[in-house]
Design a protein around this motif. Structure first.
Motif, PDB file in Angstrom:
ATOM      1  N   MET A 181      13.423  12.414  -3.698  1.00 41.59           N
ATOM      2  CA  MET A 181      12.259  13.246  -3.367  1.00 41.59           C
ATOM      3  C   MET A 181      11.371  12.515  -2.379  1.00 41.59           C
ATOM      4  O   MET A 181      11.042  11.340  -2.589  1.00 41.59           O
ATOM      5  CB  MET A 181      11.436  13.518  -4.624  1.00 41.59           C
ATOM      6  N   SER A 182      10.954  13.220  -1.343  1.00 42.60           N
ATOM      7  CA  SER A 182      10.054  12.627  -0.354  1.00 42.60           C
ATOM      8  C   SER A 182       8.605  12.804  -0.809  1.00 42.60           C
ATOM      9  O   SER A 182       8.218  13.879  -1.263  1.00 42.60           O
ATOM     10  CB  SER A 182      10.250  13.315   0.995  1.00 42.60           C
ATOM     11  N   LEU A 183       7.826  11.740  -0.676  1.00 41.96           N
ATOM     12  CA  LEU A 183       6.402  11.837  -1.032  1.00 41.96           C
ATOM     13  C   LEU A 183       5.514  11.777   0.203  1.00 41.96           C
ATOM     14  O   LEU A 183       4.302  11.875   0.112  1.00 41.96           O
ATOM     15  CB  LEU A 183       6.025  10.696  -1.988  1.00 41.96           C
ATOM     16  N   GLY A 184       6.111  11.538   1.368  1.00 36.53           N
ATOM     17  CA  GLY A 184       5.330  11.490   2.608  1.00 36.53           C
ATOM     18  C   GLY A 184       5.257  10.088   3.170  1.00 36.53           C
ATOM     19  O   GLY A 184       5.927   9.171   2.695  1.00 36.53           O
ATOM     20  N   MET A 185       4.419   9.959   4.201  1.00 38.09           N
ATOM     21  CA  MET A 185       4.286   8.673   4.886  1.00 38.09           C
ATOM     22  C   MET A 185       3.159   7.847   4.260  1.00 38.09           C
ATOM     23  O   MET A 185       2.089   8.384   3.963  1.00 38.09           O
ATOM     24  CB  MET A 185       3.990   8.894   6.370  1.00 38.09           C
ATOM     25  N   LEU A 186       3.393   6.574   4.109  1.00 34.79           N
ATOM     26  CA  LEU A 186       2.371   5.694   3.534  1.00 34.79           C
ATOM     27  C   LEU A 186       1.304   5.377   4.591  1.00 34.79           C
ATOM     28  O   LEU A 186       1.620   5.254   5.778  1.00 34.79           O
ATOM     29  CB  LEU A 186       3.014   4.391   3.049  1.00 34.79           C
ATOM     30  N   PRO A 187       0.048   5.228   4.152  1.00 27.47           N
ATOM     31  CA  PRO A 187      -1.013   4.910   5.116  1.00 27.47           C
ATOM     32  C   PRO A 187      -0.828   3.506   5.707  1.00 27.47           C
ATOM     33  O   PRO A 187      -0.238   2.631   5.069  1.00 27.47           O
ATOM     34  CB  PRO A 187      -2.286   4.985   4.267  1.00 27.47           C
ATOM     35  N   GLU A 188      -1.352   3.322   6.909  1.00 30.31           N
ATOM     36  CA  GLU A 188      -1.189   2.014   7.570  1.00 30.31           C
ATOM     37  C   GLU A 188      -2.474   1.202   7.567  1.00 30.31           C
ATOM     38  O   GLU A 188      -2.453   0.012   7.857  1.00 30.31           O
ATOM     39  CB  GLU A 188      -0.711   2.226   9.003  1.00 30.31           C
ATOM     40  N   LYS A 189      -3.591   1.885   7.296  1.00 30.86           N
ATOM     41  CA  LYS A 189      -4.860   1.153   7.306  1.00 30.86           C
ATOM     42  C   LYS A 189      -5.345   0.920   5.890  1.00 30.86           C
ATOM     43  O   LYS A 189      -5.076   1.743   5.002  1.00 30.86           O
ATOM     44  CB  LYS A 189      -5.914   1.927   8.099  1.00 30.86           C
TER      45      LYS A 189
END
Lengths: 238, 180
Positions: A181-189
């Motif tokens: 299952m995809s949960l999306g992209m992790l934040p970079e900041k």
């Protein structure tokens, strides 16, 4: 002559101990000093004295309450409690233990009968769980927290991430049977954000692996992990 | 006696016996002071939290070695915390450790003279600090609170390295005499 040398030596040892505690003894000199400390009790005593002298400088700072996640992370690193044979034997001979056990058995029976009448979703675990995602230097980058009943996952980014242009770190949940299952992209900041968990009927979070992979920034394929795996670990209960 | 009534020294000794409940109480009692130390040196919340976490794990692992007759528990723990913060600062480099939290400098820039000193030891140290020359006091504070080395102090204050070393050495000798 030897008295003067001794006096000089004493002064030097004291100066080194004081600068060690002040923090100005640095680099290789600090490492060498720490090595000597291991086998020099008199020098250790001087360090303790200087530590005591300068400690009030720290107590003068205004206290700042750390976020609750710090304790959770510490707790996750502590050894799991185990019963020793000694404590089990002691409990065995204790009357209160047997009284407690009979009451607990009765309560358990009542609870079992009640729970048997409830729909399965209501008896699902509500334990909080977390996983700490480290980088290749074993430094924590993201802390992901959730529980079975939460619809959201809290993601705390502890350090900024730079994976290059047009790339991003994707977060997934995978199970042993291949379900992904995809949960999306992790934040970079750095900061805190919440990510929505997709519905996962019949799936248990404590069986899932949290996976991070490197994917193209605007990848529309949410059905499978395509990029290289950066991290894969199960949740721990907290 | 329950854990809430125990002193940090008693709690720390209980940690040496692998008492996790006592460890939690110790954390509740002391973490805000130690976090302030980490923040003061590292000036970045995320790095300071990692440092705090590492410090408490070290406290837990070494609690059995703590000797109450030699140092107060808070002093012992603060030393562990400061050493880790200073090591982190050196390892990551000042810019690396402090990147991304520029506003923190203002939030936590309370110098020791701005806050209340409570204990007798603290009042005595403050009096002794007041007896130092202004430059000596400044270099001691910059070194202690900001983790500055001799070289960094020299660059920061635009004063020759030899002079900085002399100021620090004399300041510490004077403090020792004053504190007795």
């Amino acid at each position: 002559m030897s008295g003067i040398r001794q006096q000089h030596n004493d002064a030097l040892r004291d100066a080194l101990a004081s600068e060690y505690i002040l923090g100005t003894l640095q680099g290789k000199a600090r490492k060498r000093f720490e090595k000597i400390l291991d086998s020099d009790p008199e020098l250790r005593l001087r360090v303790q004295e200087w530590s005591h002298r300068l400690a009030p400088l720290s107590s003068g700072l205004k206290p700042v309450t750390p976020p609750k996640t710090v304790w959770k992370r510490i707790q996750a690193q502590l050894p799991q409690k185990r019963f020793s044979l000694h404590s089990l034997l002691r409990m065995w001979g204790n009357l209160n233990f047997w009284r407690g056990l009979s009451m607990a058995t009765a309560s358990l029976l009542v609870a079992f009968i009640s729970v048997s009448l409830l729909p399965i979703q209501q008896v699902a675990k509500s334990d909080e769980m977390m996983v700490v995602v480290n980088n290749k230097f074993a430094q924590p980058v993201w802390i992901i927290e959730t529980s079975a009943k939460d619809e959201m996952m809290k993601v705390k980014t502890l350090r900024s991430v730079d994976v290059g242009p047009d790339k991003a770190c994707a977060l997934w949940l995978t199970w042993d049977d291949g379900m992904t299952m995809s949960l999306g992209m992790l934040p970079e900041k750095t900061g805190m954000m919440e990510m929505k968990k997709p519905p996962m009927p019949g799936r248990s979070l404590d069986k899932a692996k949290v996976v991070v992979s490197l994917e193209p920034m605007h990848d529309d394929d949410k059905s499978a992990i395509n990029g290289p795996l950066l991290f894969s670990e199960k949740f721990i209960s907290i | 006696m329950n854990d809430a009534e125990l002193t940090p020294s008693e709690l720390l000794m209980a940690c040496g016996r692998q008492d996790q409940k006592a460890f939690q109480r110790l954390y509740e009692k002391t973490s805000s002071n130690l976090y302030a130390v980490c923040l003061r040196i590292l000036k970045n919340e995320a790095t300071a939290q990692e440092c705090l976490q590492e410090a408490y794990i070290k406290v837990w692992n070494h609690a059995s070695r703590y000797q109450p007759e030699r140092a107060q528990a808070t002093t012992w723990m603060t030393t562990i915390c400061r050493n880790l913060a200073i090591d982190t600062l050196r390892k990551l480099g000042k810019e690396g450790a402090r990147a991304g939290d520029f506003e923190l400098e203002n939030l936590h820039d309370e110098r020791a003279e701005d806050v209340m000193f409570h204990s007798t030891d603290a009042r005595l140290l403050e009096r002794c600090m007041e007896e130092l020359r202004e430059q000596q006091r400044q270099v001691v504070r910059l070194a202690y609170y900001d983790g500055m080395t001799h070289g960094e102090l020299s660059a920061h204050l635009d004063i020759p390295l030899g002079t900085i070393k002399t100021w620090i050495r004399r300041a510490l000798e004077q403090l020792k005499l004053c504190l007795g």
